[in-house]
Design a protein around this motif. Structure first.
Motif, mmCIF file in Angstrom:
data_model
loop_
_atom_site.group_PDB
_atom_site.id
_atom_site.type_symbol
_atom_site.label_atom_id
_atom_site.label_comp_id
_atom_site.label_asym_id
_atom_site.label_seq_id
_atom_site.Cartn_x
_atom_site.Cartn_y
_atom_site.Cartn_z
ATOM 1 N N LYS A 1 0.929 -1.312 0.025
ATOM 2 C CA LYS A 1 -0.006 -0.120 -0.141
ATOM 3 C C LYS A 1 0.739 1.182 -0.187
ATOM 4 O O LYS A 1 0.737 2.300 -0.989
ATOM 5 N N GLU A 2 2.126 1.320 0.830
ATOM 6 C CA GLU A 2 2.555 2.305 0.935
ATOM 7 C C GLU A 2 3.458 2.574 -0.477
ATOM 8 O O GLU A 2 3.726 3.727 -0.828
ATOM 9 N N LEU A 3 4.078 1.476 -0.954
ATOM 10 C CA LEU A 3 4.826 1.584 -2.105
ATOM 11 C C LEU A 3 4.051 2.087 -3.319
ATOM 12 O O LEU A 3 4.281 2.891 -4.101
ATOM 13 N N GLY B 1 16.389 2.178 11.118
ATOM 14 C CA GLY B 1 15.975 1.597 12.125
ATOM 15 C C GLY B 1 16.238 2.324 13.496
ATOM 16 O O GLY B 1 17.088 3.625 13.348
ATOM 17 N N TYR B 2 15.818 1.735 14.743
ATOM 18 C CA TYR B 2 15.873 2.625 15.744
ATOM 19 C C TYR B 2 16.252 1.950 16.934
ATOM 20 O O TYR B 2 16.460 0.525 16.908
ATOM 21 N N ARG B 3 16.618 2.744 17.969
ATOM 22 C CA ARG B 3 16.971 2.078 19.348
ATOM 23 C C ARG B 3 15.997 2.468 20.481
ATOM 24 O O ARG B 3 15.681 3.750 20.402
ATOM 25 N N GLY C 1 12.132 -4.795 19.506
ATOM 26 C CA GLY C 1 12.802 -4.015 18.812
ATOM 27 C C GLY C 1 11.887 -3.339 17.730
ATOM 28 O O GLY C 1 10.499 -3.485 17.753
ATOM 29 N N PRO C 2 12.292 -2.391 16.683
ATOM 30 C CA PRO C 2 11.487 -1.561 15.822
ATOM 31 C C PRO C 2 10.912 -2.128 14.581
ATOM 32 O O PRO C 2 11.393 -1.957 13.494
ATOM 33 N N SER C 3 10.097 -3.253 14.938
ATOM 34 C CA SER C 3 9.369 -3.987 13.589
ATOM 35 C C SER C 3 8.138 -4.104 13.685
ATOM 36 O O SER C 3 7.299 -4.080 14.776
#
Ligand code: NAP
Length: 439
Positions: A209-211, A317-319, A355-357
């Motif tokens: 959808k986003e793509l 990605g993030y922490r 984690g960031p997923s």
């Protein structure tokens, strides 16, 4: 009549993970749980407010569900209180039967390449926070004065960043992008956004959808080099969502150049960042061509080339930031836990746990899981003071919490100052938020 002590739970962070945990606890212990959702900002909803793209209002609508949780019995919002600064975690674990860290992952993972400290290199937490009005990043002022911008990463955040950079002012109609970002983007010189993916089309983390949205922009056209696409027969083995995303890439690659489009979003696959160069600011990103090994990992081929750009947005990605007194897994950038249990009475949930997923909805089972654990561990309340203990401590320290009723006044003020067609104009600094609660 026997009196059962209520179970007191503090949830630190009022984003999706925190709210789903609160919702689940309310269902698991009806009438018996007292929940304080503690947030360092005076406003709730975390990622929904400051992470989800401002032109994705339908996703943001989930905040109505969280509002219902906040308005239910036994739930309080305690905003403007930073755990680790205003109150220590072990103070919370003394006051409450359970403390749940739902602090998300709001810090950027570093790129780890020379030149990443040059002005004009920004992480996605900062960039997204800027256009979404996060007080910490409202002053970012990313340079938009060069025609080129590079966006590193092949996930949905990279798509958000590229789309926001490429949209016209008219395309922000109905969004709640903050005024300072809209003003800056209105005069932006950016005309070519390069999405740098270290692997190939079959390894993207972009959802269909986003793509697909990139293919319907007013001014910008997506460009994919057909030579980067694997044999179409290989698509059959892909998981269905990824197959749909790859179908979008194939469609972009097959498009004829559209002379009416004034901007491009170019996918540069099989390229990894090696350094950022420029005199006092970003002028170019140097990337290295990669090739995939049998396990699908990218390896540099030694062939380097430059992408000319005045802005680099790193979306890799993030922490989760550490909190004093809480064990921390430095390598993974999150709290170590056994299915959400960090230590007796201390839990984590959502991105702070795994984690960031995943999507917003992924946090729902997560919240329900941690609620189950708490119910199993805590049983009944132990007669702890709960929120009364926190309130007394904050008063002693001169910290003034913001309540949910206060937030609703802040929200009403944001709605009333919205530009035409926009749902709200957010306050972008904490003092203005706090002032608005009594306006
Ligand atoms: P992500 O999905 O994990 O994507 C990160 C991307 O960065 C991957 O393509 C990864 O490539 C790449 N990367 C990592 N380290 C790199 C490095 N050192 N150099 C170059 N590239 C590197 O993370 P995200 O985009 O931050 O999204 C976080 C989560 O939020 C995801 O689950 C996402 O779907 C979700 N989200 C959803 C929406 C939506 O639904 N609208 C919007 C935004 C975010 P490799 O695969 O090679 O590691």
């Amino acid at each position: 009549m026997s009196h059962v002590a209520p179970v007191h739970v503090a949830i630190v962070g009022s984003g999706p993970a925190g709210y789903y945990a609160a919702e689940a606890l309310g269902k698991a212990l009806p009438g018996r749980v007292r929940i304080d959702l503690v947030d360092k900002l005076p406003v709730p909803y975390g990622l929904i407010r400051t992470g989800v793209a401002p032109d994705h209002q339908s996703i943001k609508a989930v905040s109505k569900r969280y509002e219902a949780v906040s308005l239910s019995d036994g739930v309080r919002f305690v905003g403007n209180v930073e755990v680790g600064r205003d109150v220590a975690v072990d103070e919370l674990t003394n006051f409450y039967d359970a403390v749940v860290l739902a602090t998300g992952a709001p810090r950027d993972r570093p790129l780890g390449v020379p030149g990443e400290d040059l002005p004009g290199v920004v992480g996605s937490a900062a960039f997204v926070g800027w256009y979404n009005g996060h007080p910490e990043f409202a002053d970012l002022d990313p340079p938009l004065d060069a025609p080129g911008a590079a966006v590193i990463g092949a996930g949905n955040v990279a798509l958000d960043a590229a789309r926001i950079l490429a949209k016209t002012e008219a395309e922000f109609a109905g969004s709640d992008i903050v005024g300072h970002a809209l003003d800056a983007l209105r005069t932006s010189a950016v005309r070519e956004v390069t999405i740098v993916g270290r692997r190939g089309p079959h390894q993207i983390a972009m959802t269909p959808k986003e793509l697909g949205e990139l293919g319907r922009l007013e001014r910008a056209a997506p460009e994919v080099d057909a030579a980067d696409l694997p044999d179409p027969k290989a698509d059959a083995a892909l998981e269905p969502g990824l197959r749909k995303s790859v179908a979008h890439l194939r469609e972009f690659a097959a498009r004829l150049p559209d002379g009416a489009k004034l901007a491009r979003i170019r996918f540069d696959f099989f390229s990894r960042p090696v350094r950022v160069e420029g005199e006092g600011r970003v002028e170019r990103l140097i990337v290295e061509r990669t090739a995939l090994d049998a396990s699908g990992e990218a390896h540099g081929t030694g062939e380097e080339y430059a992408i000319s750009c005045g802005l680099v947005v790193s979306c890799i990605g993030y922490r989760t930031p550490p909190i004093p007194g809480v064990p921390y897994d430095e390598a993974r950038g999150r709290f170590p836990s056994e299915e959400g249990r960090i230590a007796p009475g201390l839990y984590c949930v959502g991105w702070a746990r795994r984690g960031p997923s995943g999507t917003i909805g992924t946090n729902k089972p997560d919240g329900y899981l941690v609620a189950e654990r708490i119910v199993a561990d805590v049983g009944g309340g132990a007669g702890r003071p709960g929120g009364a203990g926190l309130d007394a401590l904050l008063a002693e320290r001169g910290v003034e919490p913001v309540s949910f009723a206060d937030w609703r006044r802040i929200e009403a003020a944001e709605v009333s100052r919205a530009r035409a067609g926009s749902p709200r104009e957010k306050f972008v600094d904490v003092a203005a938020m706090i002032a608005a609660r009594s306006a």
